[in-house]
Design a protein around this motif. Structure first.
Motif, PDB file in Angstrom:
ATOM      1  N   THR A  13     -29.897 -10.544  55.375  1.00 40.31           N
ATOM      2  CA  THR A  13     -31.075  -9.702  55.204  1.00 40.31           C
ATOM      3  C   THR A  13     -31.577  -9.668  53.757  1.00 40.31           C
ATOM      4  OG1 THR A  13     -29.692  -7.725  54.876  1.00 40.31           O
ATOM      5  CG2 THR A  13     -30.361  -8.241  57.129  1.00 40.31           C
ATOM      6  N   ASP A  14     -30.667  -9.905  52.799  1.00 37.42           N
ATOM      7  CA  ASP A  14     -31.049  -9.891  51.376  1.00 37.42           C
ATOM      8  C   ASP A  14     -30.667 -11.203  50.703  1.00 37.42           C
ATOM      9  OD1 ASP A  14     -32.058  -7.302  51.490  1.00 37.42           O
ATOM     10  OD2 ASP A  14     -30.090  -6.418  51.103  1.00 37.42           O
ATOM     11  N   GLY A  73     -27.736  -5.570  59.779  1.00 36.81           N
ATOM     12  CA  GLY A  73     -27.347  -6.940  59.432  1.00 36.81           C
ATOM     13  C   GLY A  73     -26.465  -7.024  58.210  1.00 36.81           C
ATOM     14  N   ASN A  74     -26.067  -8.267  57.874  1.00 35.22           N
ATOM     15  CA  ASN A  74     -25.288  -8.547  56.673  1.00 35.22           C
ATOM     16  C   ASN A  74     -26.236  -8.826  55.508  1.00 35.22           C
ATOM     17  OD1 ASN A  74     -23.725  -9.755  59.155  1.00 35.22           O
ATOM     18  ND2 ASN A  74     -22.185  -9.184  57.641  1.00 35.22           N
ATOM     19  N   SER A  75     -25.855  -8.368  54.325  1.00 42.87           N
ATOM     20  CA  SER A  75     -26.738  -8.548  53.172  1.00 42.87           C
ATOM     21  C   SER A  75     -26.959 -10.019  52.837  1.00 42.87           C
ATOM     22  CB  SER A  75     -26.170  -7.823  51.950  1.00 42.87           C
ATOM     23  OG  SER A  75     -24.956  -8.419  51.514  1.00 42.87           O
ATOM     24  N   SER A 102     -24.716  -1.533  39.128  1.00 42.59           N
ATOM     25  CA  SER A 102     -26.121  -1.821  38.827  1.00 42.59           C
ATOM     26  C   SER A 102     -26.623  -3.027  39.609  1.00 42.59           C
ATOM     27  CB  SER A 102     -26.298  -2.077  37.322  1.00 42.59           C
ATOM     28  OG  SER A 102     -25.669  -3.305  36.940  1.00 42.59           O
ATOM     29  N   LEU A 103     -25.702  -3.804  40.161  1.00 39.44           N
ATOM     30  CA  LEU A 103     -26.084  -4.961  40.972  1.00 39.44           C
ATOM     31  C   LEU A 103     -26.405  -4.509  42.395  1.00 39.44           C
ATOM     32  CD1 LEU A 103     -23.296  -7.441  39.807  1.00 39.44           C
ATOM     33  CD2 LEU A 103     -25.732  -7.599  39.246  1.00 39.44           C
ATOM     34  N   GLN A 104     -27.342  -5.202  43.021  1.00 36.01           N
ATOM     35  CA  GLN A 104     -27.653  -4.908  44.418  1.00 36.01           C
ATOM     36  C   GLN A 104     -26.774  -5.716  45.369  1.00 36.01           C
ATOM     37  OE1 GLN A 104     -32.053  -4.240  45.234  1.00 36.01           O
ATOM     38  NE2 GLN A 104     -32.205  -5.343  43.300  1.00 36.01           N
ATOM     39  N   THR A 105     -26.361  -6.879  44.914  1.00 35.13           N
ATOM     40  CA  THR A 105     -25.443  -7.740  45.671  1.00 35.13           C
ATOM     41  C   THR A 105     -24.523  -8.440  44.667  1.00 35.13           C
ATOM     42  OG1 THR A 105     -26.852  -9.722  45.570  1.00 35.13           O
ATOM     43  CG2 THR A 105     -27.234  -8.198  47.417  1.00 35.13           C
TER      44      THR A 105
END
Length: 348
Positions: free
Chosen positions: A229-230, A224-226, A183-186
């Motif tokens: 980019t995030d 890219g790497n999260s 459920s986590l994006q990162t």
């Protein structure tokens, strides 16, 4: 298919990087592994083409799991683990790489330390630039967390300093503490590491880097790497995880009982204090640098003035050398009125 190690490779529309990742896996001196490629709603033909290009021995070890609809990078790991149930597993994303001895050394460690829930190795960050064709050119390298000599729950509560590419996990322990939270994006790897270290010790092979975490200089989310980019999601998910454990602590019947949530709250205060100290330290360095620059500029100006004075003195000396009768001329000018008076008297 049965082996000692499951290697999960998460990928999506990055054939050049997937090719490099499979090359890294295929170069391992330890060969009792299987590879599960999780194609998270990417081009199936591209993945098939990359797999078909591998040698027969590696192709025989590969199975591909394709998600028709993207489940996200954190949930994609569990898709791979559902397809394989070996003793150990590793996460080798399509953009990272291993030293050829990575599996040999980490498998040997877990075999020799049955109490360890996992093991990590020293890791090196490789900064690189993405070409138009999706391949990468290396720019520089930097060993990660050189001040760390092992994995501890205390340090992990502050921040995650062990990327997945540097770890081999014991599957039965992961099943017990729970896999990555899809459920986590990162930050699902950090959340898992917290639960893993809360349950079991994790070993560390403190030698030269055996894992390579590739960072690219692009904000393109597909390449890219999260963490770049995030970045905002990393910050938010970090707080979300801390909040979740803190709420769990507050919901217990005995609030005085020790809990991971309270420890995480303390760690977050420590992290913020450290960031503030770093900010102040950076400001002091900036001020000192400014003073240093001003001093250099002042010294430069003084040197210039001294140089100009030296040139003026040299010019005066040269003028004196060029006019040796200058003193006589001055004396002559001083006596001129006396001579004129004498001539007038003679005429009278």
């Amino acid at each position: 298919m049965s082996a000692t190690v499951t290697v999960v490779v998460r990928t999506r529309n990055r054939p050049a990087m997937l090719t490099r990742a499979l090359g890294s896996i295929g170069s391992q001196t330890f060969t009792d592994y299987e590879v599960v490629i999780v194609n998270d709603a990417g081009d199936e033909a591209e993945v098939a083409s990359v797999v078909d290009a591998q040698d027969a021995e590696l192709r025989a070890k590969i199975q591909v799991v394709t998600n028709a609809v993207s489940k996200g990078r954190e949930a994609a790991l569990d898709c791979g683990l559902q397809a394989s149930h070996n003793r150990y597993y590793a996460v080798h994303d399509d953009d990272d790489s291993w030293h050829p001895e990575f599996l040999a050394r980490t498998v040997a460690y877990l075999d020799e330390h049955p109490d360890a829930g996992g093991v990590a190795t020293r890791c090196e960050i490789i900064r690189e630039r993405v070409r138009a064709d999706g391949t990468c050119t290396e720019i520089e390298r930097e060993v990660l967390s050189t001040d760390m000599y092992g994995l501890s729950l205390v340090d992990m509560m502050v921040e995650n300093y062990t990327p997945p590419i540097s770890q081999l996990i014991r599957r039965e322990v992961a099943d017990r503490v729970g896999h990555w939270d899809g459920s986590l994006q990162t930050q699902a790897d950090w959340d898992f590491n917290l639960r893993l270290l809360a349950d079991s010790p994790v070993g560390f092979i403190d030698e030269g880097p055996l894992a390579f975490w590739h960072h690219r200089d692009t904000l393109d989310p597909s390449l890219g790497n999260s963490i770049v980019t995030d970045a905002y999601l990393h910050t938010w998910d970090n707080l979300h995880i801390r909040d979740r454990y803190l709420r769990a602590m507050l919901a217990t019947e005995d609030p005085s009982s020790p809990h991971l949530g309270q420890a995480l709250l303390t760690a977050e205060y420590y992290r913020r204090t450290r960031e503030e100290l770093l900010r102040v330290d950076s400001g002091m360095h900036s001020s000192l640098n400014l003073v240093h620059v001003n001093l250099l500029n002042t010294m430069k100006a003084l040197h210039q003035e001294v140089h100009e004075l030296r040139e003026e003195v040299a010019a005066l000396r040269q003028e004196l050398e060029d006019k040796p009768t200058l003193g006589e001329s001055l004396r002559s000018a001083a006596t001129a009125p006396t001579r004129a008076a004498r001539r007038l008297f003679k005429r009278g």
